[in-house]
Design a protein around this motif. Sequence first.
Motif, PDB file in Angstrom:
ATOM      1  N   ILE A 457      34.606  -8.977 -14.728  1.00  0.00           N
ATOM      2  CA  ILE A 457      34.614  -7.271 -14.591  1.00  0.00           C
ATOM      3  C   ILE A 457      35.079  -7.027 -16.456  1.00  0.00           C
ATOM      4  O   ILE A 457      34.489  -5.698 -16.834  1.00  0.00           O
TER       5      ILE A 457
ATOM      6  N   THR B  34      36.284  -6.540  -2.472  1.00  0.00           N
ATOM      7  CA  THR B  34      36.047  -7.570  -3.921  1.00  0.00           C
ATOM      8  C   THR B  34      37.197  -8.996  -3.627  1.00  0.00           C
ATOM      9  O   THR B  34      37.987  -9.509  -4.636  1.00  0.00           O
ATOM     10  N   LEU B  50      28.101  -4.788  -9.084  1.00  0.00           N
ATOM     11  CA  LEU B  50      28.752  -3.460  -9.951  1.00  0.00           C
ATOM     12  C   LEU B  50      27.940  -2.669 -10.501  1.00  0.00           C
ATOM     13  O   LEU B  50      28.508  -1.507 -10.707  1.00  0.00           O
TER      14      LEU B  50
END
Lengths: 603, 307
Positions: A457, B34, B50
Amino acid sequence: MGAATQVVRRAKYKTSVKDPGTAGVLKMTEEKFVFLPNDPRSIKLEVDFKFIKGHKFTKEGSNKQALLNLTQESEIKGGGYIFEFETFSDRDVCRDFVGKALAKSEGAAKPSVSERSAVTLNQDEQLNKVEMERRIKLLRENSELQKLHKEFVISGVLTEAEFWATRKKLLDGDSGKVSKQRVGFKSAMISDVKPLTDGRTNKVTFSLTPEIIHQIFAEKPAVHQAFLNFVPSKMTEMDFWTKYCRAEYLHRTKNSVAAAAEAAEDEELAVFLNHDDILASEARRKIRRVDPTLDMEADQGDDYTHLSDHGILRDGNKEITDTQYEQYRRTLSQDLNRHAAVVLEGRAIDVELGDTRSVAEALARSKRVLTAVELANESSDGNAIKERVDKISRMTEIEDLQAPHDLPLAPLCIKDPRDYFDTQQANALKTLGDSGTRRMKCSLSSTEAYGSLKEIISEIKVVGLSEPVLEPDVALKVFNGLTQNISSTKYHMGTNSHESVLDRLPNVTKEELLHHWTSIQELLKHFWSSYPITTPYLGTKVNRLKDAMSHIYPQLQEIKESVQSDLRHQVSLLVQPMIQALDAAFAHYDADSHKRAAQNAER
Amino acid sequence: MCICLLVETAEIPLMAPVPLYADDVSLLMVLLDTNPFFWSTASLSFSSFLSHVLAFLNSALLLNQLNQVVVVATGFNSCDYIYDSSSSAAFNQSSPALCTTLLQTLEEFVSKDEQLSTKNEVIGIGSSLLSGSLSMALCYIQRVFRSGPIRPQPRILCLQGSPDGPEQYVAIMNSIFSAQRSMVPIDSCVIGGQHSAFLQQASYITGGVYLKPQQMDGMFQYLSTVFATDLHSRSFLQLPKPAGIDFRASCFCHKNTIDMGYICSVCLSIFCKHHKKCSTCGSVFGKSSAVDNLTSDRKRKHPETCP
């Protein structure tokens, strides 16, 4: 004339109308008829009335033959027994007897068809007539149930008790509807009795049944009161009704002058001819109690107790009469309204309608109770006014202060299990060679797993989205794949999204498949509920069911072969789960019997 | 002239009120899986996933000016709202800002989720809390329903990769039925290796679309072709239909998926073994006697008879 249970007459048996016929003697009993010819070499007949469906006969006439034709099932063309009698009276006697016998045999025949299985009942089953009737009714209404019943119970695979054991809810559903409701008054105005006029003898006949009398008492309180007062002290019931009918007749002929004249003479008759005072006072009371919040525009024309209704009379002609005879006229609207009010009120009493006097008294009693209640209510007048004011304020709603309406909701629908029939192909596909579930192993510990996720991320935050998001050729491949998938399912399933494979099969096949499915369900239900086998009864039951199930395999195979080749794959997919279910049942049966055999061997 | 008449009052079914928006305004609830254990073994990498999803969210917002997107993360130990396009912070945000906000919140969520994890070792991949995120999505939708007559048409999109958790069967079925009742379709896009029976049932019952993409690197194309359409347009579009649904349920005692089992006749709870007492409603099961087959509660469960 001979015993009522048997009729013997001389007759000639003919095979057709033109046939001269063989003379002989016809003897009929309640169950069968026997024809013995005079000539012992000719044919003798002995037929049960069970096989005779109807009878036809020729009309009386001097030059006609007195024929009686006893017809059989309509499938046998011209299959009937024709008998010629010497006289018409002979024929009529035989005809009546045949009619009686047929009625009897018909009454016996109907239940016997569906009750044949009742013979195989357990001894401790006490089936009463009502229960039997309910079952027959249910079978008649539901053809699917009837098919199942025929297939299993009549052929002996299941007993009646077992079949109906799981369907108690269906049977009970009927009984609840039977006698909860009381029958109210008819909405037809039977109190408006129409007489029979006989022009020749100048007699006018009124027929009054107890039901009509009950309604007259309910609708015309003055008549009711008069009855209670006059009968039996002043006159008999017969006289009372005669006077009443005289009054009715006068009204009917609109002879208000004559009505006035007769009323002046006979004071009892006057009661019937005048307006109903009791009714008038009741109506006035009711008007006083009308809810002021009722949004009703009332004007003088609505006061129906006093004025004639806008000049429209009973049978439509516009007559203007003198006010002198005003009270002797009745108007249609008054009667209709009164009748309607009485019907809506319902039956006040439950007394048997036989005896007029008792009916009148019972009605009077119930009225007294009602009036007592009403008077009690009216006496507390001060409270009543306050209550009315409260009610007014409650009733006038202010629209923009109202709460919001309910949310729109879709009703929960419990679906017919048939709908799932064709969607179980997925299971069939699975067993026919799908990859099945692969248990993925994760070798990372949770810290590592979470760590890698967070890393990804943060990387994206820095780098941004991948550029381009999608390769053009990949996109094209995906697009083509989707299009092909959709069009192929469309090809297989049809354009209608609600259409299923079943609809594309020919009707016969579809019905057969669904029938097999329901019968397999039924059999398996009984099969699995019999395990564990604790009594020999269950053991025999299981064996019976197993035999029945083994018959189904070849039938399913037949269906598969009977369809066209392009649908065969679909059909085999549909049939697959049924066969699987049967296989599972058989496997269990084998395993269980082996186990028990081993147990028995040990002992 | 008053004549009494008996009037039959017919019940008028409540139809969904036509929102005063144009009929293609939609509220898209995206449930993002997730589960870190799944993503560590997935064929599609989380980063490319993503990218696809964020691009898709942007395009969903572009389809109509009034469209709304809400993202709920389905974690391993918890679920949470990650992004809401109608919140004041998100208002007037352009695409890069959207991504940043979302990714930031997602990172925080993952850290929180990690802190809640109790065991160090996990058997297999484990399953993510789909029931939790479905409930959160439905709660949000209910709040939108009550906000007034002017509202978008909601639908739920599940991007699920982890396998079904049989222990969540009851909760998921409850959410599915409440979604059905509120007329909210649940679309499913299964990223993992195997089909998900729960999501198949969910899409079937609520009238949504179920898809298991064959080509993972074309994820964005799948999403924008199949799942981007609003509810009104679906009535005249051909969308993929699955070949069949797996209607099997899982037993209440061990949470295994079963074909055949025992059912309590009082509360319809499913058990794989014979029990003396029902654990849900407490009713005592009678002994199965010879003639009286009705007291025992055994019934063969067909996949096709399970609603």
